[in-house]
Design an enzyme around this catalytic site. Structure first.
Site, PDB file in Angstrom:
ATOM      1  N   HIS A  51      20.844  97.533  36.448  1.00  0.00           N
ATOM      2  CA  HIS A  51      21.660  97.215  35.279  1.00  0.00           C
ATOM      3  C   HIS A  51      20.915  97.566  34.003  1.00  0.00           C
ATOM      4  O   HIS A  51      19.698  97.798  34.023  1.00  0.00           O
ATOM      5  CB  HIS A  51      22.067  95.736  35.272  1.00  0.00           C
TER       6      HIS A  51
HETATM    7  P1  TYD Z   1      20.683  89.422  39.290  1.00  0.00           P
HETATM    8  O1  TYD Z   1      20.987  89.784  37.874  1.00  0.00           O
HETATM    9  O2  TYD Z   1      21.531  90.045  40.347  1.00  0.00           O
HETATM   10  O3  TYD Z   1      19.158  89.729  39.618  1.00  0.00           O
HETATM   11  P2  TYD Z   1      18.361  91.127  39.522  1.00  0.00           P
HETATM   12  O4  TYD Z   1      18.612  91.670  38.168  1.00  0.00           O
HETATM   13  O5  TYD Z   1      16.942  90.775  39.696  1.00  0.00           O
HETATM   14  O6  TYD Z   1      18.833  92.012  40.620  1.00  0.00           O
HETATM   15  O7  TYD Z   1      20.742  87.847  39.399  1.00  0.00           O
HETATM   16  C1  TYD Z   1      20.787  87.157  40.648  1.00  0.00           C
HETATM   17  C2  TYD Z   1      21.543  85.841  40.472  1.00  0.00           C
HETATM   18  O8  TYD Z   1      20.866  84.969  39.565  1.00  0.00           O
HETATM   19  C3  TYD Z   1      22.934  86.037  39.906  1.00  0.00           C
HETATM   20  O9  TYD Z   1      23.796  85.129  40.589  1.00  0.00           O
HETATM   21  C4  TYD Z   1      22.838  85.631  38.470  1.00  0.00           C
HETATM   22  C5  TYD Z   1      21.717  84.615  38.478  1.00  0.00           C
HETATM   23  N1  TYD Z   1      20.922  84.616  37.234  1.00  0.00           N
HETATM   24  C6  TYD Z   1      21.029  83.549  36.350  1.00  0.00           C
HETATM   25  O10 TYD Z   1      21.796  82.588  36.578  1.00  0.00           O
HETATM   26  N2  TYD Z   1      20.271  83.547  35.226  1.00  0.00           N
HETATM   27  C7  TYD Z   1      19.401  84.556  34.930  1.00  0.00           C
HETATM   28  O11 TYD Z   1      18.701  84.512  33.889  1.00  0.00           O
HETATM   29  C8  TYD Z   1      19.309  85.671  35.850  1.00  0.00           C
HETATM   30  C9  TYD Z   1      18.388  86.823  35.573  1.00  0.00           C
HETATM   31  C10 TYD Z   1      20.089  85.651  36.980  1.00  0.00           C
END
Ligand code: TYD
Length: 136
Positions: A51
């Site tokens: 992302h």
């Molecule tokens: P995600 O953005 O998919 O992680 P990455 O970028 O590492 O692949 O996030 C995983 C899960 O955690 C998703 O359900 C959203 C949640 N999340 C939060 O609630 N707060 C946050 O600050 C972050 C980064 C993720």
């Protein structure tokens, strides 16, 4: 400098008891830290991230183990960084696509962000990201 990813080295405070690394918002990273989270339990088969963020800047540090970070600025510039030291990190500005991958099984990836979590500021579609970047 502010709009390109780059590596940061943090001073290590060491003595016979071991090492200590300090990270202060603004003083040691180029933003005020509003949020930290960390990622563990990944391995070499997964790609995380995938992302870009409209507002958030990040600093990522593998405080244990290692991973790689691939960045793409949507303008043809792709870079790969290796994170494998608890005293080195990558600064990622806003509007940069990032993939984290090749995690060692002991990887603990510490992430510091300039903003509170807001899923609305995440761009999770590469085509949408490239199209937004071609407009600015
Ligand atoms: P995600 O953005 O998919 O992680 P990455 O970028 O590492 O692949 O996030 C995983 C899960 O955690 C998703 O359900 C959203 C949640 N999340 C939060 O609630 N707060 C946050 O600050 C972050 C980064 C993720």
């Amino acid at each position: 400098m502010m709009d390109k990813p780059y590596m940061l080295q943090f001073p290590q405070h060491g003595d016979e008891r071991g090492w200590l690394v300090v990270i202060e918002g603004v003083n040691d990273v180029p933003f005020d830290i509003k949020r930290i989270f960390y990622i563990y339990g990944s391995d070499e088969s997964v790609i995380r991230g995938r992302h870009a963020n409209r507002k958030s800047e990040f600093v990522l540090i593998n405080v244990c183990g290692s991973c790689k970070v691939k960045t793409n600025d949507g303008r043809g510039n792709e870079d790969i960084f290796v994170l494998d030291k608890p005293h080195a990190g990558i600064y990622i500005p806003k509007l940069v696509w990032k993939d984290m991958y090749d995690f060692s099984e002991d990887s603990i990836l510490l992430c510091m962000a300039s903003e509170y979590y807001d899923p609305e500021e995440y761009i999770r579609d590469m085509d949408e990201f490239l199209s937004e970047m071609s407009e600015v």
